[in-house]
Write an enzyme that holds these catalytic residues in place. Structure first.
Site, short mmCIF file in Angstrom:
data_model
loop_
_atom_site.label_atom_id
_atom_site.label_comp_id
_atom_site.label_asym_id
_atom_site.label_seq_id
_atom_site.Cartn_x
_atom_site.Cartn_y
_atom_site.Cartn_z
N HIS A 1 0.89 -1.16 0.01
CA HIS A 1 0.07 0.04 -0.01
C HIS A 1 0.86 1.15 0.08
O HIS A 1 0.70 2.22 -0.75
CB HIS A 1 -0.94 0.11 1.26
CG HIS A 1 -2.11 -0.91 1.13
ND1 HIS A 1 -3.08 -1.34 2.11
CD2 HIS A 1 -2.62 -1.38 -0.08
CE1 HIS A 1 -3.87 -1.97 1.74
NE2 HIS A 1 -3.77 -2.15 0.38
N TYR B 1 -9.46 4.55 2.40
CA TYR B 1 -10.27 3.33 3.07
C TYR B 1 -11.61 3.73 3.34
O TYR B 1 -12.44 2.80 3.38
CB TYR B 1 -9.37 3.48 4.62
CG TYR B 1 -8.16 2.65 4.44
CD1 TYR B 1 -8.28 1.09 4.65
CD2 TYR B 1 -7.15 3.03 4.15
CE1 TYR B 1 -6.99 0.36 4.63
CE2 TYR B 1 -5.82 2.45 4.01
CZ TYR B 1 -5.71 1.13 4.29
OH TYR B 1 -4.66 0.44 4.22
N GLU C 1 0.73 1.86 8.31
CA GLU C 1 1.25 2.64 6.89
C GLU C 1 1.55 3.94 7.40
O GLU C 1 2.64 4.52 6.97
CB GLU C 1 -0.10 2.42 5.91
CG GLU C 1 -0.13 0.92 5.32
CD GLU C 1 -1.43 0.87 4.78
OE1 GLU C 1 -2.05 1.84 4.33
OE2 GLU C 1 -1.66 -0.26 4.61
N ARG D 1 3.99 -1.29 -11.43
CA ARG D 1 4.47 -2.50 -11.05
C ARG D 1 5.55 -2.38 -10.08
O ARG D 1 6.55 -1.47 -10.02
CB ARG D 1 5.15 -3.02 -12.40
CG ARG D 1 4.10 -3.32 -13.44
CD ARG D 1 3.13 -4.26 -13.10
NE ARG D 1 2.04 -4.47 -14.47
CZ ARG D 1 1.04 -3.70 -14.32
NH1 ARG D 1 0.64 -2.79 -13.56
NH2 ARG D 1 0.24 -3.93 -15.45
N GLN D 2 5.76 -3.55 -9.38
CA GLN D 2 7.04 -3.45 -8.34
C GLN D 2 8.27 -4.17 -9.22
O GLN D 2 8.31 -5.27 -9.72
CB GLN D 2 6.65 -4.28 -7.09
CG GLN D 2 5.61 -3.79 -6.16
CD GLN D 2 4.39 -3.47 -6.91
OE1 GLN D 2 3.75 -4.79 -7.51
NE2 GLN D 2 3.67 -2.42 -6.77
N GLY E 1 14.93 -18.01 -12.27
CA GLY E 1 14.57 -17.08 -13.39
C GLY E 1 15.08 -15.46 -12.77
O GLY E 1 16.11 -15.44 -12.16
N GLY F 1 13.84 -14.25 -10.30
CA GLY F 1 13.79 -14.29 -8.87
C GLY F 1 15.23 -13.82 -8.29
O GLY F 1 15.34 -13.81 -7.09
N THR G 1 16.79 -11.34 -8.75
CA THR G 1 17.09 -9.66 -8.72
C THR G 1 17.43 -9.46 -6.93
O THR G 1 18.47 -8.85 -6.81
CB THR G 1 16.34 -8.89 -9.20
OG1 THR G 1 14.81 -9.57 -8.76
CG2 THR G 1 16.07 -9.09 -10.61
N PRO G 2 16.41 -9.74 -5.98
CA PRO G 2 16.85 -9.57 -4.89
C PRO G 2 18.09 -10.26 -4.12
O PRO G 2 18.51 -9.55 -3.21
CB PRO G 2 15.41 -10.03 -3.95
CG PRO G 2 14.69 -11.03 -4.84
CD PRO G 2 15.24 -10.73 -6.28
N THR H 1 0.65 -10.54 -6.53
CA THR H 1 -0.11 -9.91 -5.44
C THR H 1 -0.82 -11.06 -4.78
O THR H 1 -1.37 -12.01 -5.42
CB THR H 1 -1.13 -8.98 -6.04
OG1 THR H 1 -1.49 -8.05 -4.91
CG2 THR H 1 -2.47 -9.48 -6.71
#
Ligand SMILES: Cc1cc2nc3c(=O)[nH]c(=O)nc-3n(C[C@H](O)[C@H](O)[C@H](O)COP(=O)(O)OP(=O)(O)OC[C@H]3O[C@@H](n4cnc5c(N)ncnc54)[C@H](O)[C@@H]3O)c2cc1C
Ligand code: HEM
Length: 415
Positions: free
Chosen positions: A86, A96, A138, A202-203, A282, A284, A286-287, A407
């Site tokens: 969020h 909200y 948040e 996008r993340q 693949g 994955g 990156t982190p 998500t």
């Protein structure tokens, strides 16, 4: 204000009916909300709306919350991923109000006459208990973001191919100011204008240890879905943002990023010296690059074992090989399925089949050390297989972390 005993009972009593009609509720909820508040299309990923992943994720949390209304504190850790997402997308307390209104309306449509004024009042209160918990968390995250709580413009400084269809983007802030620290493993949201007229975010995991002058992300082209029985290798619904970035956003282009966020990270403020096992498939990877690069710099003696699976090319292959050569405590096991002529066993790969942890020596998995920490990122089915194997070896949930490039909840639990 807390729910009365009677209200908690009313909420719980309606859960089975709402669960049975989950799809209908969420479709109604989003359809009505986005019709009346089209500006919210700038926040939601339109694909996760079409495939129902996001509506399902929201309903699942609400129903889970309602079912556990008497033990909500147990649910709090599960909210971390959602609150981070969020904040990464700029969701605010005033949103909200809107979500609550349309969600309760959708419940009413589904329950019909069973949504009596007393049931409505109970659900309204339940919603706000949950909403306030999320808003509170948040607010803390936004506080940590300091001044950068909205979208910030970045210039693409360089684009570097890393592997077949994976490109790194070096992103420099247009305001020229220093970039804040992040924990390795975290992501940024990146947004662009979509041809449909709205912004689409996008993340992307940050694929480098923190630096104050640029951030790096590495993006895989999402070709889309393959036509069934197709021999022509043609695809439909090519991924919007990844293709736009790779095909149209050359050096010099501008994108917008949110502050780094995410609950999948190595806590460098409380780093242990326990072995780290990084397991990726693949993109994955990156982190893991960010985690590995941070650890070799800040804790050079900490053992790291990186186990990676790719079909053909391994993103950051040269870099990973360099880490292995230059750091005695850095081990790798590479699985590849489609070997090329220039692949050499022991050099570019170790196993010519899909990743199977049972093939990796227990020394490289550090199974004998009860403090070993495991970080896993890749397709959901892949992560489930890795989880099953680690569970079978007695590795408990507290030591394993997963990052899902999508998500909603994982379809499995590592208990
Ligand atoms: C925390 C996190 C970190 C991430 N890190 C990375 C990273 O480091 N690198 C990276 O490359 N990605 C990463 N991702 C994934 C990334 O955010 C995007 O999901 C990915 O780039 C695809 O986005 P897209 O816009 O190209 O595709 P989208 O347009 O979102 O499409 C996604 C898929 O849905 C299909 N689709 C689209 N429209 C329809 C439709 N109408 N019907 C049916 N199917 C449809 C497409 O064919 C495609 O396969 C990460 C995701 C998360 C959540
Ligand atoms: C009690 C209220 C809410 C609940 C239970 C909830 C739940 C969720 C969940 C479970 C996710 C998926 C997180 C993940 O795993 O990645 C999510 C994402 C998201 N939420 Fe919420 N949410 C709530 C309120 C809101 C509000 C008020 C907004 C703003 C209008 C909002 C907008 C979004 C967006 C844009 C995403 C990302 C969607 C995507 O990437 O597809 N949410 N939310």
């Amino acid at each position: 204000m807390a729910l009365s005993y009677q209200q908690a009972k009313l909420v719980k009593d309606t859960v089975p009916a709402l669960r049975d009609h989950g799809e209908q509720i969420t479709t109604t909820f989003y359809k009505n909300m986005l019709r009346d508040h089209p500006e919210l299309n700038n926040y939601f990923n339109s694909v996760n709306q079409k495939n129902g992943r996001q509506p399902r994720a929201l309903t699942s949390v609400i129903l889970n919350f309602a079912s556990n209304i008497n033990n909500i504190t147990e649910l709090i850790p599960k909210f971390e991923r959602m609150c981070n997402k969020h904040c990464s997308l700029g969701i605010r307390p005033e949103h909200y109000e809107i979500v609550g209104k349309y969600l309760l309306m959708a419940f009413g449509e589904v329950l019909g006459p069973a949504m009596t004024p007393a049931v409505f009042a109970a659900w309204e209160r339940a919603y706000w208990i949950l909403a306030k918990m999320l808003i509170g968390r948040e607010a803390q995250l936004y506080k940590d973001f300091e001044k950068w709580t909205s979208w910030r413009k970045f210039k693409i400084d360089r684009v570097v191919p890393e592997a077949e269809d994976v490109h790194s983007f070096y992103l420099v802030p247009q305001d020229g100011k220093k970039l804040p620290k992040y924990f390795p493993g975290q992501y940024v949201s990146l947004r662009i204008h979509s041809p449909e007229g709205y912004m689409q975010a996008r993340q992307y995991s940050l694929s480098e240890a923190w630096r104050e002058d640029y951030y790096r992300i590495s993006v895989k082209r999402d070709e889309g879905a393959r036509y069934a029985n197709s021999v022509s290798k043609s695809y439909f619904h090519p991924g919007l943002v990844s293709n736009m970035l790779i095909d149209h956003m050359a050096a010099g282009s501008t994108v917008e990023l949110s502050h780094p966020s995410g609950d999948f990270f190595l806590d460098v403020n409380n780093a242990s010296n326990m072995p780290l096992v990084l397991i990726s498939a693949g993109v994955g990877v990156t982190p893991m690059v960010a985690i590995a690069n941070t650890v070799v710099k800040t804790q050079p003696s900490r053992p790291i074992s990186w186990i990676h699976g790719s079909r053909r090319t391994v993103p950051f292959e040269q870099h990973i090989a360099m880490l292995r050569r230059t750091h005695p405590n850095f081990r790798t096991n590479i699985f590849k399925t489609d070997l090329a002529n220039n692949d050499v066993v022991g050099v570019t790969y170790n196993y010519d089949f899909r990743m199977n942890l049972a093939q990796v020596s227990s020394d490289d998995l550090y199974l004998g050390n009860s403090g070993t920490e495991y970080y896993i990122c890749g397709p959901e089915q892949f992560m489930m297989e890795m989880s099953d194997y680690l569970k079978s070896q007695g590795v408990g949930a507290a030591r394993v972390r997963f990052e899902l490039f999508s998500t909603g909840d994982l379809a499995f639990k590592h208990t």
